[in-house]
Every structure is written in C-alpha cells, then in structure tokens.
Write an enzyme that holds these catalytic residues in place. Structure first.
Site, PDB file in Angstrom:
ATOM      1  N   PHE A 385      26.602  34.277  23.378  1.00 14.19           N
ATOM      2  CA  PHE A 385      26.334  35.148  22.236  1.00 14.19           C
ATOM      3  C   PHE A 385      24.868  35.565  22.274  1.00 14.19           C
ATOM      4  O   PHE A 385      23.972  34.722  22.241  1.00 14.19           O
ATOM      5  CB  PHE A 385      26.642  34.431  20.924  1.00 14.19           C
ATOM      6  CG  PHE A 385      28.116  34.296  20.628  1.00 14.19           C
ATOM      7  CD1 PHE A 385      29.071  34.539  21.595  1.00 14.19           C
ATOM      8  CD2 PHE A 385      28.547  33.916  19.355  1.00 14.19           C
ATOM      9  CE1 PHE A 385      30.426  34.412  21.325  1.00 14.19           C
ATOM     10  CE2 PHE A 385      29.887  33.797  19.068  1.00 14.19           C
ATOM     11  CZ  PHE A 385      30.836  34.029  20.047  1.00 14.19           C
ATOM     12  N   GLU A 386      24.632  36.859  22.300  1.00 17.56           N
ATOM     13  CA  GLU A 386      23.278  37.392  22.373  1.00 17.56           C
ATOM     14  C   GLU A 386      23.057  38.399  21.246  1.00 17.56           C
ATOM     15  O   GLU A 386      23.925  38.603  20.391  1.00 17.56           O
ATOM     16  CB  GLU A 386      23.041  38.041  23.747  1.00 17.56           C
ATOM     17  CG  GLU A 386      23.226  37.083  24.920  1.00 17.56           C
ATOM     18  CD  GLU A 386      22.962  37.731  26.271  1.00 17.56           C
ATOM     19  OE1 GLU A 386      22.287  38.789  26.298  1.00 17.56           O
ATOM     20  OE2 GLU A 386      23.421  37.194  27.295  1.00 17.56           O
ATOM     21  N   GLY A 387      21.888  39.018  21.259  1.00 18.88           N
ATOM     22  CA  GLY A 387      21.596  40.064  20.282  1.00 18.88           C
ATOM     23  C   GLY A 387      21.685  39.568  18.853  1.00 18.88           C
ATOM     24  O   GLY A 387      21.011  38.643  18.439  1.00 18.88           O
TER      25      GLY A 387
END
Length: 602
Positions: A385-387
C-alpha cells in the site's frame, strides 16, 4: 501556519495572566515535583531522545539546571508524572532562560494549563494554576522549547499543593526481586518477578534494545532471534519515578524457523511485472531465474479506491506480446512452488490505491483476494500500500490501539485471510520509509494537528500482525532523508541508509519520541532490505559494493562506517528488489551479488 497559531495562543495565555506569580501555597501544601532542581541530573524526568542534559551553568538555584535544545521537529520536551489529590488546587512554577520556553500541566481532569516566555535574557519565572478533577490522581508536568529556537535552560520546577500521600514526598518503588526467565518459543521469552508494592508499571531492559514498558508480571518479550542468548533486567515505576534495575537473568531462545513461511535462511525477494509492461520488458513466469525465492506478482488493484474489490489479470497481449496463457502461467507457478519458491499476489503498488473504510469493503477485500489466491494457487499475500492508501485519523495517536477504520479493517481482513489459509500462509509487506521509520519522529497528524496523517501509518498494521508476518521489506528507495536512532538524518543511495533504517526495525524505537509507546523490534528472520535493482528501477539505487557493506555491518558488524548498530543479526532474512524484470534488464547484477554473498549457485 501551526507555529503562528501556537504563538497567538501563547500570547493569549500571557494576556490572561499565566506569565505571572501564582498565589502563595497553603501551610500544609508540599512541592510534589521530584528533582525539580535537576541536582540529580535527569532522574525522574523523561526527555525526548538526546535533547536535554543537566548543566552546572547557568543555574537559578543549587548547582544544576536543565539545558534542552530543539532540533528539527523535536521541541525538546521533558516531562514528569506526579501523583496529586483529586479536586484540589495546585500551582506549577519554574524559572527559565530562553525564547519561547513553555511550562505546562496535562491530564488535570479539568483545564490543562501552560505558560511561556517570548524573549531571551535574564531568568524569568513561569507559573500556572489549575484544579484537579474529581477523579484525577496524577498529572504530567512538562517543559519544552519551540521549533527552530536555540537551547533554553529550566530550573527549580515546582508543583505546590496538597500532598496526596500526607507528609513527605512520593517514594520510589523498591527494586524488583525474584526475576526468572524461560524460553516460551524460538522468538519469545517469558519473564516473571515478585510484584513491588506501590509500583504502577514496570520496564523490561534488554541489552541493545529499547526499554519495554509493561503493566505487570508475568510479561512475554517477543521479536527475538532463535537459539540466541539474551540478558534481561526489570525496574519498577510509579509517579515518583523508576527504581534501580533488578539483578540480571539470562535465557536462550529455542530453535526453530519462527514463522519463516518455509523460506530459506537467506532469501531473495523480487517483484514480477505480471499485469503490465514497462521499459524493462515482460518476463514469463517460467523464465524467472532460480535465484528468486519469493516472487511477488505485481499487482492486484481495486476496482475503485474504497471498494475493496481487488482484481488481477495477466498483461494484455497488445502490451506484452510474449505473455503466456493463463493455463501456462498457472502451470509455471506450480513448477516454481515444486522447486521450493513462494509466489504471492502483491496488492496495491504506486498506482493501486486501496482503502477499506467500511466493513463491507473489508469483507469484499477478503473475498476478492481469496478468489485470486485460489484461482492461481498462490502461497500468500504481499501488502504494498503506497500513496494515500493508509493514513491515520485525527486523534488516532497510539499505534498499539488504532482507531482509524481503514487501519482497523485492513488488520481484520488480513487476519481473516491468515485464518482461512492456515499457518502456511505467507504474509509480506513493502511499505515506504515514510510510513514506518518516519514514525520515530512523527505519527499521524500529531498532537496539535497539521502533520501529514500518513506519517508512520503502517506501524499499527505491522504491530498488530507481527505474529503472522513472514517478512517486512521496507522500500529503502524513493525516500527523503530519514532520522535514525542516532538522531541524525540518513539519505538513500549508500550502505549507511540501509544500515540505519534496518537497525531501527531490529532494535525498536519510541514512536514520535514517546518512550511510553515503543514499537518493538522485529525478529531478524522477519526483515529484508528493499532496494531498486538498477538505476532505472527507482531513486536511491545502491551499488553492489555498498549492498555488501550493509550486509556486512548488519550481520557481522564490519564495514559499518560511522553508524553504530544496536546489535548484530546474522539471521537477517535477505534482500528485496524492485524488480525481477529490472534485474534482468540490468544483466542480473543484483541477484548475482546476493547469490555470491551467501555462496549460492542461484
């Protein structure tokens, strides 16, 4: 903007009369602050890491005072918890030198108070008065400076009011006795000791690790390496402070893999561009070299940010002319597994923002991820999970007890998947440094708001799932400078960055500088270092020579440069890279270096 608001607030406090002498104490009142003149150094005080020290000049009274220096986002806060009497009036006071020096009390049960002085120069007295709530038995008194300001000095801190214990000062608890230790597993130890009258909590001390606060005996210490000797001591804590440490006790953990998910002792993890093409070229599953022990399929992505509905497909033929058929792909997955490799579905990535704000999204996430695992016969899940996928709601300040729905639902969803597939389920995570190590300085929006709510947002997920976690490989790339446990900033691209960032994971650290909220160390076999395979793959590429230095330092304590690690971890699991495709594009340099370091033939 936040600083301007704080100074305006402080000005209002001054106008209200907080920067003034308080009323005289009643005859029966007592000064409840311990070591308020700092004659015993910092005894009784808890100060943000490395920010404060007792000095002999200048002083207001006695022979010592507190000198504290704000640095970066650390305002050099020192605090002490004091036992008080409910529904009673107290006067807090101190003498200070410096600009924007604050004195305050929190947890009063009524209105928390503070006072401040704006201008440097001669000693100035700060006072504030408050009344405790009807059930308040302790308050926290504190002093701190302000961001960007030079060092300040504080002396003769007092809290005058009714003594809840009658005549005399609160007493330190006795030193704990009867400490025993036994190996509960290959990664945990059970400690027990005789309860100390008057103690409200205890602190477990282990050489080379951050102190671990616990509420009572017995206590289980986790995150240890298998077949390793450890030495422990325990101290007792109450409002008066911390007792001397107990006599030491040593214990050796049991043998075993400790949740390694069937991986080799030293594993190489890589991402395979499975659903898209880029400049590195498409690599068929059957053509993935044998060096790769864990193959993460990039990526499963949601139908919308908040749907929880994850979909995965092979790269379209128009984009990847040499893509295999679904049947060929599944057969190649089975062949890799037969050769001892693990194949996981990786969820998220740079473009796949995933949020689970509702129970419905959580349940959809579980069912859709299960469908992908079942269809392709995969070994588990990688959370990338990024951003803006993870952020903390305002007021969610304790990583041990998260309240943000998206965080709580993600933890619940992963636990459901683990329960569904059993102990062989492989769980890995690939957060960015912003979401993990930055939590040493900042956590969520912070106590005053205004910080990026994503700071440290992976910590509650990692902590809640640490017993299920096979491997954490933080992305030590595409990162800004991050403060390490030496309170120095480290920048990506060399061995120093990987050493400092990994040391934090294997040592543990106080979250947002709060020594009462320490993120515990992970086991070495749960940690791998994440790097880009080539200069094309991401910012922060590290040359093979520097990668070797990082491994030498962390596993052998050689080639460490100026950084001093808090331990030596020969059981460090290995390396992760973005990506298998980019490594092949670069001639296999990354995987070749790993194989050579560990004497593997690939």
């Amino acid at each position: 903007m936040r600083r301007a608001w704080s100074l305006l607030t402080a000005a209002a406090l001054a106008a209200a009369g907080f920067l003034a002498a308080g009323p005289p104490a009643a005859a029966a009142d007592a000064d409840l602050v311990r070591n308020g003149g700092f004659e015993a150094g910092l005894d009784g005080w808890s100060c943000s890491a490395g920010s404060a020290a007792a000095v002999t000049t200048p002083v207001h009274g006695g022979t010592s005072a507190l000198r504290a220096t704000p640095a970066g986002q650390d305002n050099a806060r020192c605090s002490q918890t004091v036992t008080v009497k409910p529904d009673s009036a107290y006067t807090l006071g101190a003498w200070v030198q410096g600009a924007y020096v604050y004195l305050g009390a929190s947890g009063t049960g009524t209105t928390d108070v503070s006072a401040w002085t704006q201008s440097p120069g001669a000693w100035k007295q700060l006072t504030a008065t408050f009344r405790t709530g009807p059930s308040t038995t302790s308050v926290t008194v504190y002093t701190h400076g302000w961001y960007g300001q030079p060092a300040h000095v504080t002396d003769d801190v007092t809290l005058v009011g009714p003594d809840p214990g009658g005549p005399g000062q609160p007493q330190l608890p006795a030193t704990p006795t009867g400490l025993t230790a036994s190996a509960a597993s290959s990664s945990s130890v059970l400690l027990s000791w005789t309860a100390v009258p008057g103690a409200t909590s205890y602190t477990v001390h282990r050489d080379g690790a951050a102190p671990l606060p616990v509420t009572s005996a017995p206590a289980t210490v986790t995150g240890l390496a298998a077949s390793t000797a450890y030495t422990f001591r325990v101290s007792a804590v109450n409002a008066a402070g911390e007792s001397p440490q107990s006599a030491p006790v040593s214990v050796t953990t049991g043998s075993g893999g400790g949740g390694g998910g069937g991986l080799p002792a030293h594993a190489l993890v890589g991402y395979l561009h499975t659903s898209f093409a880029n400049g590195s070229g498409y690599v068929r599953m059957a053509d993935v070299p044998a060096s790769w022990d864990v193959i993460n399929l990039a990526f499963g992505e949601p139908t919308s940010v908040t749907s929880g509905d994850i979909r995965f497909r092979l790269c379209p033929v128009a984009e990847c002319p040499n893509v295999e058929s679904p049947a060929e792909f599944k057969a190649a997955v089975r062949a890799k597994q037969a050769a001892g490799k693990k194949v996981l579905i990786s969820i998220g990535g740079q473009n796949g923002q995933v949020q689970l704000p509702t129970p419905a999204a959580r349940d959809t996430f579980v069912s859709s991820v299960s469908a992908i695992i079942d269809e392709y016969g995969l070994d588990g899940l990688d959370i990338d999970f990024e951003g803006h996928s993870l952020s903390l709601a305002t007021g969610d300040t304790d990583f041990r007890n998260p309240t943000t729905p998206g965080i709580v639902h993600l933890i619940s969803a992963v636990k459901a998947l683990k329960a569904r597939y059993g102990p062989g389920f492989v769980l890995t995570m690939a957060p960015e440094t912003f979401f993990v190590q930055l939590g040493y300085q900042f956590y969520g929006s912070g106590p005053w708001g205004g910080q990026d709510p994503r700071a440290g947002a992976y910590l509650p997920v990692i902590h809640a799932l640490r017993d299920d976690l096979t491997l954490l490989h933080v992305q030590d790339y595409n990162s800004g400078p991050i403060m390490g446990l030496d309170n120095q900033y480290h920048s990506m691209g060399g061995a120093d960055f990987h050493i400092a960032m990994t040391d934090m994971l294997l040592t543990g650290f106080p979250v947002a500088g709060d020594t009462a909220r320490v993120f515990p160390a992970l086991r070495p076999d749960q940690v791998a270092i994440g790097l880009p395979a080539t200069t094309n793959a991401g910012n922060g590429h590290t040359s093979p020579a520097e990668v070797t230095k990082a491994l030498n330092c962390l596993t052998k304590k050689t080639d460490c440069g100026t950084y001093r690690t808090h331990g030596t971890w020969p059981g460090l699991r290995g390396l992760m890279t973005w990506s298998i495709n980019w490594d092949r594009f670069g001639g296999g340099e990354f995987s070749r270096n790993f194989d050579a370091y560990y004497g593997r033939t690939g």
